[in-house]
Design a protein around this motif. Sequence first.
Motif, PDB file in Angstrom:
ATOM      1  N   GLN A  61      14.604  -8.531  -1.920  1.00 29.38           N
ATOM      2  CA  GLN A  61      15.484  -8.023  -2.968  1.00 29.38           C
ATOM      3  C   GLN A  61      16.201  -9.159  -3.682  1.00 29.38           C
ATOM      4  N   THR A  62      16.542 -10.210  -2.940  1.00 28.21           N
ATOM      5  CA  THR A  62      17.276 -11.333  -3.518  1.00 28.21           C
ATOM      6  C   THR A  62      16.359 -12.377  -4.139  1.00 28.21           C
ATOM      7  N   VAL A  66       7.971  -9.748  -5.040  1.00 36.85           N
ATOM      8  CA  VAL A  66       6.897  -9.981  -4.083  1.00 36.85           C
ATOM      9  C   VAL A  66       5.585 -10.134  -4.845  1.00 36.85           C
ATOM     10  N   GLY A  67       4.749 -11.078  -4.396  1.00 40.39           N
ATOM     11  CA  GLY A  67       3.466 -11.305  -5.052  1.00 40.39           C
ATOM     12  C   GLY A  67       2.274 -10.973  -4.184  1.00 40.39           C
ATOM     13  N   GLY A  68       2.516 -10.508  -2.953  1.00 48.98           N
ATOM     14  CA  GLY A  68       1.410 -10.176  -2.064  1.00 48.98           C
ATOM     15  C   GLY A  68       1.910  -9.923  -0.658  1.00 48.98           C
ATOM     16  N   PHE A  69       0.947  -9.799   0.261  1.00 53.06           N
ATOM     17  CA  PHE A  69       1.271  -9.515   1.651  1.00 53.06           C
ATOM     18  C   PHE A  69       0.274 -10.216   2.563  1.00 53.06           C
ATOM     19  N   LYS A  70       0.722 -10.449   3.800  1.00 52.24           N
ATOM     20  CA  LYS A  70      -0.167 -10.904   4.860  1.00 52.24           C
ATOM     21  C   LYS A  70      -0.182  -9.846   5.947  1.00 52.24           C
ATOM     22  N   LEU A  73      -3.506  -3.093   6.199  1.00 51.79           N
ATOM     23  CA  LEU A  73      -2.292  -3.447   5.472  1.00 51.79           C
ATOM     24  C   LEU A  73      -1.879  -2.327   4.534  1.00 51.79           C
ATOM     25  N   GLU A  74      -2.844  -1.770   3.816  1.00 46.07           N
ATOM     26  CA  GLU A  74      -2.514  -0.687   2.886  1.00 46.07           C
ATOM     27  C   GLU A  74      -1.851   0.475   3.613  1.00 46.07           C
ATOM     28  N   ALA A  75      -2.366   0.811   4.794  1.00 46.36           N
ATOM     29  CA  ALA A  75      -1.798   1.915   5.560  1.00 46.36           C
ATOM     30  C   ALA A  75      -0.409   1.575   6.098  1.00 46.36           C
ATOM     31  N   LEU A  76      -0.182   0.321   6.460  1.00 41.64           N
ATOM     32  CA  LEU A  76       1.107  -0.092   6.988  1.00 41.64           C
ATOM     33  C   LEU A  76       2.186  -0.163   5.912  1.00 41.64           C
ATOM     34  N   VAL A  77       1.826  -0.643   4.740  1.00 43.88           N
ATOM     35  CA  VAL A  77       2.839  -1.118   3.807  1.00 43.88           C
ATOM     36  C   VAL A  77       3.605   0.003   3.136  1.00 43.88           C
ATOM     37  N   GLY A  78       2.943   1.095   2.776  1.00 42.31           N
ATOM     38  CA  GLY A  78       3.661   2.156   2.070  1.00 42.31           C
ATOM     39  C   GLY A  78       4.420   1.597   0.886  1.00 42.31           C
ATOM     40  N   GLU A  79       5.731   1.836   0.833  1.00 38.70           N
ATOM     41  CA  GLU A  79       6.577   1.304  -0.241  1.00 38.70           C
ATOM     42  C   GLU A  79       7.404   0.113   0.218  1.00 38.70           C
ATOM     43  N   HIS A  80       7.031  -0.479   1.369  1.00 44.11           N
ATOM     44  CA  HIS A  80       7.773  -1.647   1.861  1.00 44.11           C
ATOM     45  C   HIS A  80       7.762  -2.759   0.822  1.00 44.11           C
ATOM     46  N   GLY A 108       8.358  -2.703  -2.167  1.00 43.35           N
ATOM     47  CA  GLY A 108       7.767  -2.261  -3.424  1.00 43.35           C
ATOM     48  C   GLY A 108       6.325  -1.826  -3.336  1.00 43.35           C
ATOM     49  N   GLY A 109       5.696  -2.007  -2.160  1.00 46.18           N
ATOM     50  CA  GLY A 109       4.314  -1.577  -1.985  1.00 46.18           C
ATOM     51  C   GLY A 109       3.320  -2.479  -2.700  1.00 46.18           C
ATOM     52  N   LEU A 110       2.038  -2.141  -2.552  1.00 48.41           N
ATOM     53  CA  LEU A 110       0.966  -2.908  -3.187  1.00 48.41           C
ATOM     54  C   LEU A 110       0.903  -2.591  -4.672  1.00 48.41           C
TER      55      LEU A 110
END
Length: 250
Positions: free
Chosen positions: A46-47, A51-55, A198-205, A207-209
Amino acid sequence: MRADLADLASRLITARRTGVPVPADAVPGGDLTDSDAYAVQALVAQTLGPVGGFKVACKPGHPRIMAPILARDILGTPAHLAVPASERIGIELELGFRVLAPLPPADVPDRDARLADCLSLVPVIEIVRTRLAGEAAPMLKLADNQINGALVVGPDLPDWRGRDLSRVTARLTAGNRTLLDGPAEVPGFGAFENFKVLEALVGEHCGGLRPGHVVITGSLNGLPWLSPGTVIKGRIEGVGAVALALESRG
């Protein structure tokens, strides 16, 4: 938000801004849960976002975990990254995916094919750095974005479907040192299957994918630690090449 989690997030934000790590024994870690760690990740994003991606990590026998990668830390190849002369940096060659379009609903027919159409394959080098000094508990590392430091992304390969992405042939060098040369396995279930985890885990975390995001799927070469002043070159056969000059600062 719990005060201890907000305090941990504030300390990690300050460490990112100043380069001065947080003593691992100065913050709680032993009793943090994965939900706590994800809450801290979200506060940091948030600060310092967007976000530009996920691992994602899908190691057999271990819980599946994820972490955001800040957009400010995603670099194109060839990249230059200056770090303190005394810092040791982890380097991982990986398969990644760039999200090209909004992902299809979960219940559409032939979803795997439609999902694949939304992705391009990219070679990446993940730079592993911690904002924690000393020996940190696993949940503290997870709160610290699973110690992601940066990401170097190679050229897009849109036409990747039909490939076996559980095993590749790759080469990774650091100066005159060869870190990988030959067959390598993608940890977990293969790159595309790991993306779906990852898609199943992330949801809206965080901001989501979203289109434009890059998702990385696990190291092909373990986690060697290098000193600054090294040129790193990686190539994944049939996918592409990626390079990083790890420079010394101060």
